[in-house]
Scaffold this active site. Structure first.
Site, PDB file in Angstrom:
ATOM      1  N   ARG A 275      30.821  -6.529  10.979  1.00 47.28           N
ATOM      2  CA  ARG A 275      31.093  -6.087   9.598  1.00 47.28           C
ATOM      3  C   ARG A 275      30.319  -7.018   8.681  1.00 47.28           C
ATOM      4  NH1 ARG A 275      36.726  -4.343   6.959  1.00 47.28           N
ATOM      5  NH2 ARG A 275      36.106  -2.554   8.200  1.00 47.28           N
TER       6      ARG A 275
ATOM      7  N   HIS B 264      29.993   3.293   7.254  1.00 41.26           N
ATOM      8  CA  HIS B 264      31.177   2.904   8.034  1.00 41.26           C
ATOM      9  C   HIS B 264      31.389   3.987   9.104  1.00 41.26           C
ATOM     10  CE1 HIS B 264      34.740   0.938   9.124  1.00 41.26           C
ATOM     11  NE2 HIS B 264      35.501   1.100   8.074  1.00 41.26           N
TER      12      HIS B 264
ATOM     13  N   GLN C  18      34.806   4.530  10.935  1.00 36.85           N
ATOM     14  CA  GLN C  18      35.822   5.184  10.112  1.00 36.85           C
ATOM     15  C   GLN C  18      35.627   6.703  10.147  1.00 36.85           C
ATOM     16  OE1 GLN C  18      38.396   3.592   8.298  1.00 36.85           O
ATOM     17  NE2 GLN C  18      39.109   5.689   8.246  1.00 36.85           N
TER      18      GLN C  18
ATOM     19  N   ASP D 215      38.630   6.735  -1.661  1.00 35.30           N
ATOM     20  CA  ASP D 215      38.516   5.338  -1.210  1.00 35.30           C
ATOM     21  C   ASP D 215      38.491   4.468  -2.464  1.00 35.30           C
ATOM     22  OD1 ASP D 215      38.054   3.014   0.259  1.00 35.30           O
ATOM     23  OD2 ASP D 215      35.902   3.387   0.511  1.00 35.30           O
TER      24      ASP D 215
ATOM     25  N   CYS E  67      40.803   5.826   3.799  1.00 33.32           N
ATOM     26  CA  CYS E  67      40.500   4.917   4.919  1.00 33.32           C
ATOM     27  C   CYS E  67      41.375   3.670   4.886  1.00 33.32           C
ATOM     28  CB  CYS E  67      39.028   4.539   4.882  1.00 33.32           C
ATOM     29  SG  CYS E  67      38.546   3.724   3.351  1.00 33.32           S
TER      30      CYS E  67
ATOM     31  N   ARG F 146      42.110   5.140  14.541  1.00 35.06           N
ATOM     32  CA  ARG F 146      41.016   4.197  14.738  1.00 35.06           C
ATOM     33  C   ARG F 146      41.064   3.640  16.169  1.00 35.06           C
ATOM     34  NH1 ARG F 146      38.442   1.675  10.423  1.00 35.06           N
ATOM     35  NH2 ARG F 146      37.213   0.754  12.099  1.00 35.06           N
TER      36      ARG F 146
HETATM   37  N1   CP Z   1      39.539   1.257   6.986  1.00 33.21           N
HETATM   38  C1   CP Z   1      39.158   0.054   7.407  1.00 33.21           C
HETATM   39  O1   CP Z   1      38.060  -0.143   7.910  1.00 33.21           O
HETATM   40  O2   CP Z   1      40.097  -0.909   7.239  1.00 33.21           O
HETATM   41  P1   CP Z   1      39.852  -2.475   7.364  1.00 33.21           P
HETATM   42  O3   CP Z   1      38.940  -2.862   6.246  1.00 33.21           O
HETATM   43  O4   CP Z   1      41.211  -3.087   7.220  1.00 33.21           O
HETATM   44  O5   CP Z   1      39.233  -2.779   8.692  1.00 33.21           O
HETATM   45  N1  NVA Z   2      34.587   1.071   0.716  1.00 35.11           N
HETATM   46  C1  NVA Z   2      35.506   0.073   1.232  1.00 35.11           C
HETATM   47  C2  NVA Z   2      35.977   0.438   2.576  1.00 35.11           C
HETATM   48  C3  NVA Z   2      36.998  -0.487   3.178  1.00 35.11           C
HETATM   49  C4  NVA Z   2      37.408  -0.088   4.558  1.00 35.11           C
HETATM   50  C5  NVA Z   2      34.820  -1.278   1.229  1.00 35.11           C
HETATM   51  O1  NVA Z   2      33.645  -1.356   1.631  1.00 35.11           O
HETATM   52  O2  NVA Z   2      35.440  -2.260   0.840  1.00 35.11           O
END
Ligand code: CP
Ligand code: NVA
Length: 324
Positions: free
Chosen positions: A118, A145, A148, A240, A280, A308
């Protein structure tokens, strides 16, 4: 003992993914995406059948940003399959600071079987994939993502019984989550409409890709600035956060730009009578979604979160499993 995947149509169709990276939904074909969704469904239905299939496999999870669902789902998924995941926080490895990204990739390549990362910049996860010969999974970047989106399309199919022809409305920021949903919608034949304020639409190159890959022009995402227009008759309404991780400095400007884009009961009433609400997570009640929506029976956000685990399992089996 040789560890082989049960030979089902789903795992067979996933065999082309073995050893590959998943940096974007665009790395998948329609067949592969649908196969991952089918495999996730089977993993959820009969988990015991797959227990131990990734015995001895290891996954390094690299996080430059916080995570609950991604971290826990990968950890639990691999544990259930007999393997081991280790989470590496930014201060532990100093990706690109204590050590060059390429050197981190080359080192992990010698020690583990796969990497999920990430990152802030999408280029970072690409650089890891470039350096390592083992599968590298994008666990969220500023651009996409994909993990997701896999769970989201699995959830939509699980609840509605179909994907082809389903109408998905996304209200909000044209962000990483939206980008992956748009590309997957084009591949699986979901009709997607997107409502974003001017300046916050999805990336043009993502929309172009979706247009090129959609089987019919209707399946390519349509963008409007009107939440009402996007949601009209939709089977699924998705939103989101307005302020993604890394955008904290723009918080006030974004809250102003997104005023009027909250998913409320009144907005959801414009969707199909049996429409579901998806997010999400993490969610911000009173910003992108009203509590009356996310805490209502129409909301499937925790089923979505649970899924997930099942799609992470499907992905790990597809990338790391062996089949005879
Ligand atoms: N939706 C999602 O990816 O959640 P986290 O940021 O908690 O991993
Ligand atoms: N768009 C959000 C998604 C979190 C899972 C972010 O990038 O923070």
């Amino acid at each position: 003992m040789s560890l082989t995947l049960p030979v089902t149509a789903a795992t067979g169709a996933c065999s082309t993914l073995r050893g590959r990276d998943l940096l974007s939904i665009r790395d998948l074909t329609r067949r592969e995406l649908l196969a991952l969704v089918a495999l996730a469904a089977d993993l959820k239905r009969q988990p015991a059948r797959y227990q131990g299939l990734l015995s001895g496999k290891t996954l390094a999870l690299i996080f430059e940003k916080p995570s609950l669902r991604t971290r826990v789902s990968f950890d639990v998924a691999l544990h259930n399959l007999g393997g081991h995941a280790l989470s590496l926080a930014p201060q532990e490895i100093g990706l690109g600071q204590r050590e060059a990204i390429g050197d981190v990739g080359r080192t992990l390549d010698r020690m583990v079987d796969a990497i999920a990362a990430r990152t802030f910049a999408h280029e970072t996860v690409e650089a890891l994939a470039q350096a390592a010969s083992i599968p590298v999974i994008n666990a969220l970047s500023n651009v996409s993502h994909p993990c997701q989106a896999l769970a989201d399309y699995f959830t939509m199919r699980e609840i509605t019984g179909r994907l082809d022809g389903l109408h998905l409305a996304f209200v909000g920021d044209g962000n990483n989550v939206a980008n992956s949903l748009i590309c997957a919608a084009a591949l699986v034949g979901v009709r997607m409409t997107m409502a974003s304020p001017p300046g916050y639409e999805p990336r043009a190159e993502v929309l172009q890709w979706a247009r090129r890959h959609a089987s019919t022009p209707q399946d390519a995402c349509r963008v409007t600035s009107s939440p009402e227009e996007a949601v009209d008759g939709a089977d699924v309404v998705y939103t989101d956060t307005w302020i993604s991780m890394g955008q904290e400095a723009e918080a006030e400007e974004r809250r102003r730009a997104f005023a009027g884009y909250e998913v409320t009961d009144a907005l959801l009433d414009r969707a199909a009578p049996d429409a579901i609400f998806m997010h999400c997570l993490p969610a911000h009640r009173g910003e992108e979604v009203a509590a009356e929506v996310i805490d209502s029976p129409r909301s499937v956000v925790f089923q979505q979160a649970e899924n997930r685990v099942h799609t992470e399992k499907a992905l790990l089996l597809a990338l790391l499993g062996s089949e005879e």
